[in-house]
Write a protein that holds these residues in place. Sequence first.
Motif, mmCIF file in Angstrom:
data_model
loop_
_atom_site.group_PDB
_atom_site.id
_atom_site.type_symbol
_atom_site.label_atom_id
_atom_site.label_comp_id
_atom_site.label_asym_id
_atom_site.label_seq_id
_atom_site.Cartn_x
_atom_site.Cartn_y
_atom_site.Cartn_z
ATOM 1 N N GLY A 151 42.372 41.370 46.658
ATOM 2 C CA GLY A 151 41.045 41.527 46.143
ATOM 3 C C GLY A 151 40.069 40.844 47.317
ATOM 4 O O GLY A 151 40.516 40.515 48.526
ATOM 5 N N TRP A 152 38.925 40.486 46.931
ATOM 6 C CA TRP A 152 37.918 40.136 47.668
ATOM 7 C C TRP A 152 38.308 38.715 48.350
ATOM 8 O O TRP A 152 38.233 38.267 49.456
ATOM 9 C CB TRP A 152 36.426 39.780 46.883
ATOM 10 C CG TRP A 152 35.952 41.347 46.684
ATOM 11 C CD1 TRP A 152 35.816 41.529 45.403
ATOM 12 C CD2 TRP A 152 35.632 42.343 47.417
ATOM 13 N NE1 TRP A 152 35.137 42.834 45.464
ATOM 14 C CE2 TRP A 152 35.074 43.355 46.583
ATOM 15 C CE3 TRP A 152 35.671 42.489 48.959
ATOM 16 C CZ2 TRP A 152 34.779 44.663 47.070
ATOM 17 C CZ3 TRP A 152 35.307 43.780 49.218
ATOM 18 C CH2 TRP A 152 34.665 44.810 48.524
ATOM 19 N N ILE A 153 38.769 37.812 47.460
ATOM 20 C CA ILE A 153 38.935 36.520 47.901
ATOM 21 C C ILE A 153 40.280 36.394 48.794
ATOM 22 O O ILE A 153 40.168 35.698 49.910
ATOM 23 C CB ILE A 153 39.428 35.531 46.725
ATOM 24 C CG1 ILE A 153 38.040 35.253 45.724
ATOM 25 C CG2 ILE A 153 40.076 34.149 47.268
ATOM 26 C CD1 ILE A 153 37.230 34.434 46.765
ATOM 27 N N GLY A 154 41.348 37.093 48.610
ATOM 28 C CA GLY A 154 42.362 37.220 49.344
ATOM 29 C C GLY A 154 42.202 37.816 50.625
ATOM 30 O O GLY A 154 42.631 37.554 51.656
ATOM 31 N N GLY A 236 45.442 34.960 45.072
ATOM 32 C CA GLY A 236 44.039 35.382 44.685
ATOM 33 C C GLY A 236 44.421 36.755 43.862
ATOM 34 O O GLY A 236 44.218 37.745 44.194
ATOM 35 N N ILE A 237 44.637 36.419 42.597
ATOM 36 C CA ILE A 237 44.638 37.534 41.713
ATOM 37 C C ILE A 237 43.879 37.475 40.614
ATOM 38 O O ILE A 237 44.141 37.915 39.259
ATOM 39 C CB ILE A 237 46.162 37.568 40.967
ATOM 40 C CG1 ILE A 237 46.521 35.806 40.432
ATOM 41 C CG2 ILE A 237 47.474 37.428 42.280
ATOM 42 C CD1 ILE A 237 47.657 35.739 39.725
ATOM 43 N N GLY A 238 42.633 37.016 40.817
ATOM 44 C CA GLY A 238 41.670 37.060 39.759
ATOM 45 C C GLY A 238 41.245 35.972 39.269
ATOM 46 O O GLY A 238 41.893 34.797 39.486
ATOM 47 N N ALA A 239 40.106 35.856 38.373
ATOM 48 C CA ALA A 239 39.693 34.547 37.743
ATOM 49 C C ALA A 239 39.207 35.094 36.280
ATOM 50 O O ALA A 239 39.176 36.088 36.024
ATOM 51 C CB ALA A 239 38.338 34.087 38.436
#
Length: 406
Positions: A151-154, A236-239
């Motif tokens: 994702g964006w963070i990863g 980084g698998i979401g929040a």
Amino acid sequence: MTYVIVGAGLAGARAAEALRDGGYEGPVVLLGAEQHRPYERPPLSKEYLQGSSERDEVFVHPADWYREHDVDLRLGATVTAIDRDASEVVLDDGDRVGYEALLLATGSSPRHLRVPGAELEDVHYLRYLDDSDRLKILLQRAGRIAVIGAGWIGLEVTAAARIADVEVAVLEAADAPLLGVLGPEIAEVFAGLHREHGVDLRTGVQVTEIVGKDGAVVGVRLGDGSLVEADAVVVGIGAAPNTELAERAGLQVDDGVRVDEHLRSSDPRIYAAGDIASIHHPALGRQIRVEHWATAQNSGPVAAAAMIDENATGWDRLPYFFTDQYDLGMEYTGHVDPGDENVEVVVRGDLAGREFIAFWCQDGRPLAGMNVNIWDVTDDIERLIRAGAPLDTTRLADPGVPLSDL
């Protein structure tokens, strides 16, 4: 009258600022669970992590701002309950703070990986300033890291690692990075970008174990039994929105704290802003929750205005976010539900050269637009989305037709 803000992040800090700028002269109490004064999160995975900006630049206000503006900033203060009958919030040390109006800006927390080995010391997440500090040190010593989640963070952490000359394997369950958000055609732009920068991008894979030896990470085991070697892992698998306080208080919660366009919850004296707010959006005609910087930056002041004046202007901003990865800069305006198959992607410009605008359209109506390495077009993109009118997609795709003419 005391106004209390729970959550000393960007949304909370901007709300406190807006209260003072709006002329409110009464007590303002800003409660933050961290030991750091409010800071912005985008630099944590971008310029600060990359070493191109200094630590002091991440903070929303200078250290003296809160004292100078008579904002009672309390750090290390965790709120455990809201007593709506007494109009008080309860802190973990038993202290109580009364409120006339209360703003919840508690943000979100990273989703944790649930596989054997996930508790090893060198398994990292990125949400807080301390996390970014640890990752900066990691990128100075690691030879190879595995990033779980594209994702964006990863992807931003991956870019920072490659800039630091760290080898990176990105492990993503979907068939392409950002697939649910961007769709297959645009997702491949980001896949190609990272592979060109030497990233070992593996899609359609399942992580079954973080493998350690003597307490240290040595790799990541995949569903096919193969081992991806790594000195450390970044997940980084979401929040998930931090809605526990609101739920315990009996507020209406549905994918976030449900609020109207003035950021009022089901209790008219309690507001919500930032990541946790599921906001009724007049232009979109429905509730929407967006976990991005622009929402925190702008929703705090909208809530503050409503706390001062119930007839203040409500929320009407289109969702917006941005990313910077290597030499790619991008802005995204509007909203399309992840995985929506009833949209057509119209590309305007050079997709292969990564200099284009993409529009997500439904029956010719632009719902969202993303400009990649093309600048000063967000106003035009927003105008087309707000107009809600069907367009000739052939003209929309033609760079020779100015956006202002559509």
